[in-house]
Write a protein that holds these residues in place. Structure first.
Motif, PDB file in Angstrom:
ATOM      1  N   ALA A  68      51.972  49.770  61.988  1.00  0.00           N
ATOM      2  CA  ALA A  68      50.844  48.843  61.849  1.00  0.00           C
ATOM      3  C   ALA A  68      50.297  48.879  60.425  1.00  0.00           C
ATOM      4  O   ALA A  68      50.394  49.889  59.728  1.00  0.00           O
ATOM      5  N   ALA A  69      49.710  47.785  60.032  1.00  0.00           N
ATOM      6  CA  ALA A  69      49.024  47.739  58.736  1.00  0.00           C
ATOM      7  C   ALA A  69      47.763  48.581  58.819  1.00  0.00           C
ATOM      8  O   ALA A  69      47.145  48.684  59.885  1.00  0.00           O
ATOM      9  N   SER A  70      47.405  49.167  57.712  1.00  0.00           N
ATOM     10  CA  SER A  70      46.133  49.882  57.634  1.00  0.00           C
ATOM     11  C   SER A  70      45.013  48.871  57.461  1.00  0.00           C
ATOM     12  O   SER A  70      45.242  47.740  57.004  1.00  0.00           O
ATOM     13  N   ALA A  71      43.819  49.260  57.805  1.00  0.00           N
ATOM     14  CA  ALA A  71      42.671  48.370  57.655  1.00  0.00           C
ATOM     15  C   ALA A  71      42.387  48.087  56.184  1.00  0.00           C
ATOM     16  O   ALA A  71      41.946  46.994  55.823  1.00  0.00           O
ATOM     17  N   ALA A  72      42.658  49.062  55.338  1.00  0.00           N
ATOM     18  CA  ALA A  72      42.442  48.910  53.893  1.00  0.00           C
ATOM     19  C   ALA A  72      43.387  49.845  53.160  1.00  0.00           C
ATOM     20  O   ALA A  72      43.907  50.801  53.749  1.00  0.00           O
ATOM     21  N   TYR A  73      43.616  49.565  51.890  1.00  0.00           N
ATOM     22  CA  TYR A  73      44.494  50.380  51.050  1.00  0.00           C
ATOM     23  C   TYR A  73      43.769  50.710  49.757  1.00  0.00           C
ATOM     24  O   TYR A  73      43.076  49.857  49.191  1.00  0.00           O
ATOM     25  N   ALA A  74      43.944  51.940  49.283  1.00  0.00           N
ATOM     26  CA  ALA A  74      43.403  52.331  47.986  1.00  0.00           C
ATOM     27  C   ALA A  74      44.341  51.789  46.916  1.00  0.00           C
ATOM     28  O   ALA A  74      45.551  51.996  46.982  1.00  0.00           O
ATOM     29  N   LEU A  75      43.798  51.078  45.969  1.00  0.00           N
ATOM     30  CA  LEU A  75      44.614  50.510  44.907  1.00  0.00           C
ATOM     31  C   LEU A  75      44.948  51.578  43.871  1.00  0.00           C
ATOM     32  O   LEU A  75      44.184  52.539  43.712  1.00  0.00           O
ATOM     33  N   PRO A  76      46.056  51.427  43.151  1.00  0.00           N
ATOM     34  CA  PRO A  76      46.455  52.454  42.183  1.00  0.00           C
ATOM     35  C   PRO A  76      45.549  52.528  40.959  1.00  0.00           C
ATOM     36  O   PRO A  76      45.578  53.516  40.223  1.00  0.00           O
ATOM     37  N   VAL A  86      47.156  41.001  37.231  1.00  0.00           N
ATOM     38  CA  VAL A  86      48.555  40.813  36.840  1.00  0.00           C
ATOM     39  C   VAL A  86      49.281  42.161  36.866  1.00  0.00           C
ATOM     40  O   VAL A  86      50.404  42.258  37.375  1.00  0.00           O
ATOM     41  N   ARG A  87      48.652  43.199  36.335  1.00  0.00           N
ATOM     42  CA  ARG A  87      49.262  44.543  36.370  1.00  0.00           C
ATOM     43  C   ARG A  87      49.477  45.001  37.804  1.00  0.00           C
ATOM     44  O   ARG A  87      50.509  45.592  38.132  1.00  0.00           O
ATOM     45  N   LEU A  88      48.501  44.739  38.680  1.00  0.00           N
ATOM     46  CA  LEU A  88      48.635  45.121  40.079  1.00  0.00           C
ATOM     47  C   LEU A  88      49.793  44.376  40.729  1.00  0.00           C
ATOM     48  O   LEU A  88      50.593  44.971  41.456  1.00  0.00           O
ATOM     49  N   ALA A  89      49.907  43.084  40.475  1.00  0.00           N
ATOM     50  CA  ALA A  89      51.011  42.314  41.062  1.00  0.00           C
ATOM     51  C   ALA A  89      52.355  42.888  40.629  1.00  0.00           C
ATOM     52  O   ALA A  89      53.260  43.052  41.460  1.00  0.00           O
ATOM     53  N   ALA A  90      52.490  43.226  39.364  1.00  0.00           N
ATOM     54  CA  ALA A  90      53.745  43.826  38.877  1.00  0.00           C
ATOM     55  C   ALA A  90      54.001  45.165  39.558  1.00  0.00           C
ATOM     56  O   ALA A  90      55.129  45.460  39.969  1.00  0.00           O
ATOM     57  N   ALA A 158      50.158  55.738  47.186  1.00  0.00           N
ATOM     58  CA  ALA A 158      49.678  55.153  45.945  1.00  0.00           C
ATOM     59  C   ALA A 158      50.589  55.503  44.782  1.00  0.00           C
ATOM     60  O   ALA A 158      50.678  54.773  43.816  1.00  0.00           O
ATOM     61  N   THR A 159      51.270  56.620  44.831  1.00  0.00           N
ATOM     62  CA  THR A 159      52.161  56.997  43.748  1.00  0.00           C
ATOM     63  C   THR A 159      53.610  56.963  44.166  1.00  0.00           C
ATOM     64  O   THR A 159      54.486  57.206  43.370  1.00  0.00           O
ATOM     65  N   GLY A 160      53.867  56.651  45.405  1.00  0.00           N
ATOM     66  CA  GLY A 160      55.229  56.663  45.903  1.00  0.00           C
ATOM     67  C   GLY A 160      55.811  55.287  46.047  1.00  0.00           C
ATOM     68  O   GLY A 160      55.513  54.375  45.312  1.00  0.00           O
ATOM     69  N   ALA A 161      56.638  55.130  47.053  1.00  0.00           N
ATOM     70  CA  ALA A 161      57.422  53.922  47.197  1.00  0.00           C
ATOM     71  C   ALA A 161      56.632  52.732  47.713  1.00  0.00           C
ATOM     72  O   ALA A 161      57.058  51.615  47.555  1.00  0.00           O
TER      73      ALA A 161
END
Length: 168
Positions: A68-76, A86-90, A158-161
């Motif tokens: 299942a998808a998580s309710a939210a994700y911590a961005l890098p 743009v950096r996030l999309a890449a 966040a730092t993995g795949a």
């Protein structure tokens, strides 16, 4: 379940988790990206939703419950403006490409072709967002950067795949 099927299922679940995170991440990108790149972000968002849904069906076809998808994700990193979006999309695309590289290794025949196509699409989108490429997209060990393996398929790291880390 055989070891081969189990490995395939693990890789499918990891790809599904990465697609969930990419869909979430593109929601952030879409809210911050400048008008001139909004259509590109929307197309990527839609492509990830389609892949996510197809992976969920494939996992169900193997008799498993899709992650299942998580309710939210911590961005890098913080995404306060269009340049950061743009950096996030890449980053999202590079991480998805890495997971699809793992799926290419774990599967064969038609599934391998599909995974290779998804890897190629993510790599092309990453190049478009970043404005440059790496020698071996999706293969961090060949590009000279280390990438953590997908831990459990329960969510991206966040730092993995994966694309972002689930938050509680």
């Amino acid at each position: 379940m055989s070891g081969k099927t189990s490995g395939r299922l693990t890789a499918l679940q990891a790809a599904l988790a990465a697609e969930h995170a990419a869909v979430y991440g593109y929601g952030v990108v879409g809210g911050r990206i400048r008008e001139g790149r909004r259509a590109e972000a929307r197309a990527a968002y839609d492509a990830h939703r389609v892949r996510r849904d197809a992976l969920a069906r494939e996992v169900r076809d193997l008799g498993a419950e899709p992650v299942a998808a998580s309710a939210a994700y911590a961005l890098p990193f913080p995404v306060p403006d269009s340049a950061a979006a743009v950096r996030l999309a890449a980053e999202l695309e590079e991480r998805v490409a890495g997971v699809y590289a793992d799926l290419v290794r774990a599967t064969g025949d038609a599934r391998r072709r599909e995974a290779a196509g998804a890897l190629r699409e993510a790599a092309v989108r990453a190049v478009r967002w970043r404005g440059g490429s790496v020698a071996f997209p999706g293969l961090a060990e060949r590009a000279g950067t280390a990438r953590e393996p997908a831990a459990t398929g329960a969510g991206p790291s966040a730092t993995g795949a994966g694309s972002a880390t689930p938050t509680a």
